[in-house]
Design a protein around this motif. Structure first.
Motif, PDB file in Angstrom:
ATOM      1  N   ALA A  66      86.756  30.174  86.898  1.00 55.75           N
ATOM      2  CA  ALA A  66      88.110  29.727  87.240  1.00 55.75           C
ATOM      3  C   ALA A  66      88.582  28.681  86.259  1.00 55.75           C
ATOM      4  O   ALA A  66      87.781  27.932  85.702  1.00 55.75           O
ATOM      5  N   PRO A  67      89.902  28.632  85.988  1.00 56.26           N
ATOM      6  CA  PRO A  67      90.385  27.588  85.084  1.00 56.26           C
ATOM      7  C   PRO A  67      90.140  26.206  85.654  1.00 56.26           C
ATOM      8  O   PRO A  67      90.002  26.040  86.871  1.00 56.26           O
ATOM      9  N   ALA A  68      90.067  25.231  84.794  1.00 56.88           N
ATOM     10  CA  ALA A  68      89.858  23.861  85.243  1.00 56.88           C
ATOM     11  C   ALA A  68      90.993  23.449  86.170  1.00 56.88           C
ATOM     12  O   ALA A  68      92.141  23.829  85.970  1.00 56.88           O
ATOM     13  N   PRO A  69      90.702  22.645  87.215  1.00 60.66           N
ATOM     14  CA  PRO A  69      91.738  22.232  88.164  1.00 60.66           C
ATOM     15  C   PRO A  69      92.906  21.526  87.501  1.00 60.66           C
ATOM     16  O   PRO A  69      94.034  21.599  87.986  1.00 60.66           O
ATOM     17  N   SER A  70      92.660  20.846  86.406  1.00 65.55           N
ATOM     18  CA  SER A  70      93.734  20.077  85.778  1.00 65.55           C
ATOM     19  C   SER A  70      94.564  20.903  84.813  1.00 65.55           C
ATOM     20  O   SER A  70      95.561  20.429  84.279  1.00 65.55           O
ATOM     21  N   LEU A 407      77.152  20.922  76.385  1.00 65.36           N
ATOM     22  CA  LEU A 407      77.906  20.641  77.613  1.00 65.36           C
ATOM     23  C   LEU A 407      77.980  21.852  78.537  1.00 65.36           C
ATOM     24  O   LEU A 407      78.647  21.803  79.566  1.00 65.36           O
ATOM     25  N   ALA A 408      77.292  22.925  78.183  1.00 66.98           N
ATOM     26  CA  ALA A 408      77.378  24.143  78.989  1.00 66.98           C
ATOM     27  C   ALA A 408      76.891  23.931  80.411  1.00 66.98           C
ATOM     28  O   ALA A 408      77.428  24.517  81.357  1.00 66.98           O
ATOM     29  N   ASP A 409      75.879  23.078  80.587  1.00 65.79           N
ATOM     30  CA  ASP A 409      75.294  22.863  81.912  1.00 65.79           C
ATOM     31  C   ASP A 409      75.789  21.568  82.561  1.00 65.79           C
ATOM     32  O   ASP A 409      75.237  21.139  83.572  1.00 65.79           O
ATOM     33  N   ARG A 410      76.807  20.959  81.984  1.00 69.00           N
ATOM     34  CA  ARG A 410      77.398  19.760  82.569  1.00 69.00           C
ATOM     35  C   ARG A 410      78.819  20.082  83.030  1.00 69.00           C
ATOM     36  O   ARG A 410      79.434  21.027  82.559  1.00 69.00           O
ATOM     37  N   TYR A 411      79.297  19.339  83.986  1.00 67.93           N
ATOM     38  CA  TYR A 411      80.629  19.537  84.572  1.00 67.93           C
ATOM     39  C   TYR A 411      80.621  20.754  85.489  1.00 67.93           C
ATOM     40  O   TYR A 411      80.556  21.902  85.041  1.00 67.93           O
ATOM     41  N   ALA A 412      80.702  20.493  86.788  1.00 66.36           N
ATOM     42  CA  ALA A 412      80.764  21.556  87.782  1.00 66.36           C
ATOM     43  C   ALA A 412      82.100  22.279  87.668  1.00 66.36           C
ATOM     44  O   ALA A 412      83.078  21.732  87.155  1.00 66.36           O
ATOM     45  N   PRO A 413      82.182  23.538  88.158  1.00 67.09           N
ATOM     46  CA  PRO A 413      83.427  24.301  88.046  1.00 67.09           C
ATOM     47  C   PRO A 413      84.643  23.602  88.636  1.00 67.09           C
ATOM     48  O   PRO A 413      85.763  23.812  88.186  1.00 67.09           O
ATOM     49  N   ASP A 414      84.439  22.774  89.668  1.00 62.54           N
ATOM     50  CA  ASP A 414      85.580  22.121  90.302  1.00 62.54           C
ATOM     51  C   ASP A 414      85.830  20.722  89.751  1.00 62.54           C
ATOM     52  O   ASP A 414      86.602  19.947  90.317  1.00 62.54           O
ATOM     53  N   THR A 415      85.193  20.377  88.622  1.00 60.14           N
ATOM     54  CA  THR A 415      85.395  19.077  87.999  1.00 60.14           C
ATOM     55  C   THR A 415      86.634  19.098  87.126  1.00 60.14           C
ATOM     56  O   THR A 415      86.892  20.083  86.420  1.00 60.14           O
TER      57      THR A 415
END
Length: 480
Positions: A66-70, A407-415
């Motif tokens: 999903a696209p980033a929330p922002s 950074l592939a494993d950092r930042y959850a999908p809803d971040t």
């Protein structure tokens, strides 16, 4: 100081911050490697299949992140007239995050607006600290500036002239010298090209046997990095195959050969044998005599692609190679010391604040390295400057939060920062850093750098990620 017009930062924001959402990857520049592959894959995932020649159900979009929330908030904000981030709003957002105990005993920070050429936020921004792998940003800028994005690193095979010192050891024996040029990415395909052309040249001279020498004289000084033998870096020599990796991996820690040049020469000799040119003895180290004639040459990918790969995967071998290529361009010894001098001089020539900086290596593995948050943000801002298109791979090579590289494993999908934060990571024991670019909620391209020491990575990394994410959701504007 860097000064960009509003239209320039708007265009830069659209390309750099929204390319994942819009799929406009190919319009961002001529370099097509590194993290670009991840962006193209995501853009393709958002295309609607249809018609009888497409797999799957017509009209249905395949599953994709999903696209980033922002992302939705950024799109309309690109047209925001004249809003300038900074002031109390930005400090109010960042100060509590910078003071997070997870960031250890000492931390510095800087945020830079590429449109106005001003620092918007600073927490001891001029203090030089151990930067870890964010050092590679400086290495990238120095190498691209000194060499140009299209430069390729050669590996050659030469035949010595018929002098007494280079006399053959038999009537049908030809001496050949494999000369390392500093390309750590030389692979089997390149060696095959060298062997085929060399075999042809030797046969044309009426020889059927060869004595192979390998020349590593391009580099001087210590061969081992100061950290010693380590799975994160091979011995630093100008002749190696596949970064001296013994497990056929392409990135990350791996067991390394203790004799990369010798191994490469022996593989080259074996390929000659396969082509009917027999070696009379095992390859030996030596130096190509003056007057030698090149009969075979292969080249690395362009420096632009090497920089992207170095930054995306935090490739230490490429970093040290590019630092030495920078030294060679400055006519300095290709050593740790020579590279340090060349990088410092090159960045100073570009008008960057190098006071207090120290480049003990090109990779950031050396704890003696020192960079300030201000210098890192300025390096990234220079790479975004339309007057320096040769530096663009510094930005296109940065890992994308939640998608690529380190950074592939950092930042959850809803971040909030997922897909929007592009940043180089840095990690040593007790040191965690992050430096990169974001597009804020007003559509402005910002560069940032956060450095911390006395840390524990499992808690420091999320704290750094929260800082970068805060910039993507913060307009934090004041009147111009």
């Amino acid at each position: 100081m860097l000064q960009l017009k509003t239209w320039q930062v708007t265009a830069g924001s659209a390309v750099l911050g929204l390319v994942l959402a819009t799929g406009a990857v190919t319009a961002a520049g001529p370099w097509d490697s590194g993290q670009r592959k991840a962006e193209r894959a995501l853009a393709a995932a958002h295309e609607r299949p249809g018609g009888t020649h497409h797999a799957g159900n017509p009209g249905r979009r395949p599953a994709a992140p999903a696209p980033a929330p922002s992302a939705a908030a950024v799109l309309p904000a690109l047209a925001a007239p004249g809003a300038v981030p900074g002031g109390q709003g930005l400090a109010a957002r960042l100060d509590p995050l910078v003071r997070d105990p997870a960031l250890g005993s000492l931390r510095t920070a800087a945020v830079y607006d590429t449109a106005t050429g001003t620092r918007l936020y600073g927490e001891r921004p001029d203090r030089a600290m151990t930067p870890a792998s964010t050092t590679k940003i400086a290495t990238a800028v120095a190498a691209l500036s000194a060499l140009g994005p299209d430069h390729r690193i050669p590996t050659r095979v030469v035949l010595p002239p018929p002098t007494p010192e280079a006399a053959p050891v038999g009537r049908d024996v030809q001496r050949v010298v494999l000369v390392g040029g500093g390309d750590p990415t030389l692979g089997e395909a390149g060696l095959r090209v060298l062997a085929e052309r060399t075999a042809r040249a030797v046969s044309e001279r009426g020889a059927t046997r060869v004595a192979v020498t390998f020349d590593t004289s391009l580099y001087t000084g210590p061969v081992l990095h100061p950290i010693g033998r380590n799975p994160n870096i091979a011995p630093v020599v100008p002749l190696m195959t596949d970064e001296a990796r013994l497990d056929r991996s392409e990135h990350g820690p791996a067991e390394r050969s203790s004799d990369p040049a010798g191994d490469t020469a022996r593989a080259f000799a074996a390929l000659l044998n396969q082509r009917g040119i027999r070696t009379v003895s095992a390859p030996v180290p030596g130096t190509a005599p003056k007057g030698s004639v090149a009969v075979a040459t292969t080249h690395s990918r362009p420096v632009s692609a090497l920089v992207e790969r170095m930054l995306t995967n935090s490739d230490n071998d490429l970093a040290e190679a590019l630092a030495r290529q920078t030294a060679l361009a400055a006519h300095l010894p290709a050593s740790f010391d020579g590279a340090s001098q060349a990088m410092t001089a090159r960045l100073k020539q570009l008008g960057l604040p190098v006071a207090g900086a120290r480049f003990a290596d090109g990779s950031g593995l050396n704890r003696a390295d020192r960079l300030s948050a201000d210098l890192l943000t300025r390096l990234l801002a220079l790479a975004a400057d339309p007057d320096h298109p040769e530096l663009r791979p510094v930005l296109t090579g940065l890992p994308v939060a939640g998608f690529s590289g380190t950074l592939a494993d950092r930042y959850a999908p809803d971040t909030a920062g997922t897909g929007l934060v592009r940043a180089k990571t840095g990690t040593l024991t007790g040191v965690d850093t992050l430096a990169g670019t974001v597009v804020d909620a007003d559509g402005r391209l910002l560069t940032f750098a956060f450095l911390s020491s006395g840390t524990l990575s499992p808690v420091a990394r999320p704290a750094l990620d929260r800082l970068a994410s805060a910039l993507t959701t913060c307009g934090c504007t004041r009147a111009p």
